[in-house]
Design a protein around this motif. Structure first.
Motif, mmCIF file in Angstrom:
data_model
loop_
_atom_site.group_PDB
_atom_site.id
_atom_site.type_symbol
_atom_site.label_atom_id
_atom_site.label_comp_id
_atom_site.label_asym_id
_atom_site.label_seq_id
_atom_site.Cartn_x
_atom_site.Cartn_y
_atom_site.Cartn_z
ATOM 1 N N VAL A 67 26.956 19.501 50.708
ATOM 2 C CA VAL A 67 26.341 19.947 51.730
ATOM 3 C C VAL A 67 27.144 20.669 52.508
ATOM 4 C CG1 VAL A 67 23.505 20.334 53.105
ATOM 5 C CG2 VAL A 67 23.704 18.842 51.251
ATOM 6 N N LEU A 68 26.857 21.738 52.456
ATOM 7 C CA LEU A 68 27.631 22.948 53.716
ATOM 8 C C LEU A 68 26.619 23.334 54.842
ATOM 9 C CD1 LEU A 68 29.859 25.008 51.785
ATOM 10 C CD2 LEU A 68 30.370 22.762 52.676
ATOM 11 N N VAL A 69 26.840 23.153 55.635
ATOM 12 C CA VAL A 69 26.126 23.107 57.180
ATOM 13 C C VAL A 69 26.140 24.290 58.172
ATOM 14 C CG1 VAL A 69 24.217 22.525 59.052
ATOM 15 C CG2 VAL A 69 23.898 21.299 56.438
ATOM 16 N N PRO A 70 26.286 25.364 58.100
ATOM 17 C CA PRO A 70 26.723 25.763 59.460
ATOM 18 C C PRO A 70 26.431 25.639 60.620
ATOM 19 C CG PRO A 70 26.765 27.476 57.189
ATOM 20 C CD PRO A 70 25.936 26.195 56.760
ATOM 21 N N LEU A 71 27.530 25.750 61.505
ATOM 22 C CA LEU A 71 26.517 25.535 63.118
ATOM 23 C C LEU A 71 26.282 26.759 63.812
ATOM 24 C CD1 LEU A 71 28.977 22.751 64.476
ATOM 25 C CD2 LEU A 71 26.661 22.770 63.401
ATOM 26 N N GLN A 72 27.069 27.422 63.130
ATOM 27 C CA GLN A 72 27.342 29.323 63.662
ATOM 28 C C GLN A 72 27.268 30.748 62.226
ATOM 29 O OE1 GLN A 72 30.672 30.472 65.425
ATOM 30 N NE2 GLN A 72 31.246 28.175 64.922
ATOM 31 N N LYS A 73 27.532 31.365 63.050
ATOM 32 C CA LYS A 73 26.635 32.551 62.222
ATOM 33 C C LYS A 73 28.024 32.728 61.351
ATOM 34 C CE LYS A 73 26.455 37.268 61.816
ATOM 35 N NZ LYS A 73 25.387 38.220 61.688
ATOM 36 N N ILE A 74 28.959 32.964 60.112
ATOM 37 C CA ILE A 74 29.903 32.908 59.385
ATOM 38 C C ILE A 74 30.163 34.339 58.931
ATOM 39 C CG2 ILE A 74 30.949 32.079 58.052
ATOM 40 C CD1 ILE A 74 30.402 29.804 59.425
ATOM 41 N N ALA A 75 31.326 35.090 59.777
ATOM 42 C CA ALA A 75 31.009 36.956 58.867
ATOM 43 C C ALA A 75 31.928 36.378 57.890
ATOM 44 C CB ALA A 75 32.220 37.221 59.954
ATOM 45 N N PRO A 76 31.852 37.524 56.956
ATOM 46 C CA PRO A 76 32.060 37.716 56.082
ATOM 47 C C PRO A 76 33.865 37.893 55.924
ATOM 48 C CG PRO A 76 30.738 39.909 56.149
ATOM 49 C CD PRO A 76 30.883 38.933 57.219
ATOM 50 N N GLU A 77 34.448 37.916 56.584
ATOM 51 C CA GLU A 77 36.121 38.331 56.636
ATOM 52 C C GLU A 77 36.286 35.989 57.354
ATOM 53 O OE1 GLU A 77 34.847 39.054 60.820
ATOM 54 O OE2 GLU A 77 34.394 40.096 58.993
ATOM 55 N N ASP A 78 35.293 35.331 57.771
ATOM 56 C CA ASP A 78 36.260 34.003 57.860
ATOM 57 C C ASP A 78 35.747 33.442 56.352
ATOM 58 O OD1 ASP A 78 35.779 34.241 60.654
ATOM 59 O OD2 ASP A 78 33.867 33.906 60.697
ATOM 60 N N ARG A 79 36.951 32.823 56.551
ATOM 61 C CA ARG A 79 37.395 31.644 55.209
ATOM 62 C C ARG A 79 37.668 30.682 55.338
ATOM 63 N NH1 ARG A 79 35.186 35.804 52.914
ATOM 64 N NH2 ARG A 79 36.606 37.357 51.944
ATOM 65 N N PHE A 80 37.394 29.322 55.041
ATOM 66 C CA PHE A 80 37.965 27.847 54.388
ATOM 67 C C PHE A 80 37.914 27.645 53.735
ATOM 68 C CE2 PHE A 80 34.589 29.376 57.964
ATOM 69 C CZ PHE A 80 35.350 28.878 59.317
ATOM 70 N N LEU A 81 38.796 26.297 53.100
ATOM 71 C CA LEU A 81 39.151 26.298 51.840
ATOM 72 C C LEU A 81 38.189 24.584 51.649
ATOM 73 C CD1 LEU A 81 40.327 26.413 49.409
ATOM 74 C CD2 LEU A 81 42.569 25.431 51.020
ATOM 75 N N LEU A 82 37.616 24.157 50.825
ATOM 76 C CA LEU A 82 36.985 23.229 50.222
ATOM 77 C C LEU A 82 37.660 22.891 49.195
ATOM 78 C CD1 LEU A 82 34.368 21.479 50.740
ATOM 79 C CD2 LEU A 82 32.971 23.343 49.268
ATOM 80 N N ARG A 83 38.199 21.568 49.084
ATOM 81 C CA ARG A 83 38.295 20.713 48.096
ATOM 82 C C ARG A 83 37.685 19.690 47.805
ATOM 83 N NH1 ARG A 83 43.618 17.434 48.301
ATOM 84 N NH2 ARG A 83 41.904 16.101 49.246
ATOM 85 N N VAL A 84 36.711 20.006 45.866
ATOM 86 C CA VAL A 84 36.498 19.085 45.652
ATOM 87 C C VAL A 84 36.447 18.051 44.713
ATOM 88 C CG1 VAL A 84 33.618 18.887 44.640
ATOM 89 C CG2 VAL A 84 34.072 20.736 46.483
ATOM 90 N N ALA A 85 36.373 17.388 44.970
ATOM 91 C CA ALA A 85 37.098 16.434 43.834
ATOM 92 C C ALA A 85 36.343 15.555 43.147
ATOM 93 C CB ALA A 85 38.178 14.813 44.634
ATOM 94 N N LEU A 86 36.365 15.694 41.727
ATOM 95 C CA LEU A 86 34.941 15.239 41.243
ATOM 96 C C LEU A 86 35.642 13.408 40.763
ATOM 97 C CD1 LEU A 86 34.415 17.687 38.659
ATOM 98 C CD2 LEU A 86 32.884 17.478 40.462
ATOM 99 N N ALA A 87 34.758 12.767 40.625
ATOM 100 C CA ALA A 87 35.182 11.326 40.412
ATOM 101 C C ALA A 87 34.935 10.996 39.600
ATOM 102 C CB ALA A 87 33.350 10.652 40.589
ATOM 103 N N PRO A 88 36.376 9.846 38.435
ATOM 104 C CA PRO A 88 36.392 9.694 37.426
ATOM 105 C C PRO A 88 35.254 9.135 36.346
ATOM 106 C CG PRO A 88 37.853 8.324 39.251
ATOM 107 C CD PRO A 88 36.539 9.232 40.183
ATOM 108 N N ASN A 89 35.476 10.151 35.467
ATOM 109 C CA ASN A 89 34.721 9.864 34.804
ATOM 110 C C ASN A 89 34.007 7.581 34.074
ATOM 111 O OD1 ASN A 89 33.730 12.069 33.727
ATOM 112 N ND2 ASN A 89 34.995 12.366 31.652
ATOM 113 N N ALA A 90 32.600 7.437 34.843
ATOM 114 C CA ALA A 90 32.294 5.864 34.273
ATOM 115 C C ALA A 90 32.710 5.686 33.289
ATOM 116 C CB ALA A 90 31.149 5.617 35.273
#
Length: 89
Positions: free
Chosen positions: A66-89
């Protein structure tokens, strides 16, 4: 959110090839964005770079991020999100 305040759902499909680039996700200011995956997410290895002051700390649990911005994000603003999946159980 849509124009009338309703939630919007968009499906994104990612390639299994790690060399392929993931699609960009645009988020609205002060509106939560939920990313849901087909398998569990590893909360320790899931990170966003440069989020301080822009977002609340990530909420990661189960199959969701879940991403919750604290302020308005302009279209040119970029943030890198790295999502790691858990190993299969």
């Amino acid at each position: 959110m849509g124009q009338n305040g309703e939630s919007r759902v968009r499906n994104l499909y990612l390639s299994d090839d790690p060399r392929d680039e993931a699609p960009r996700v645009n988020v609205g200011g002060c509106v939560a964005t939920v990313l849901r995956f087909e398998q569990a997410v590893d909360p320790v290895r899931t990170k966003m770079l440069g989020w301080e002051g822009w977002f609340e700390p990530l909420l990661v649990g189960g199959k969701s991020v879940v991403l919750v911005p604290l302020q308005k994000i302009a279209p040119e603003d970029r943030f890198l999100l790295r999502v790691a999946l858990a190993p299969n159980a």
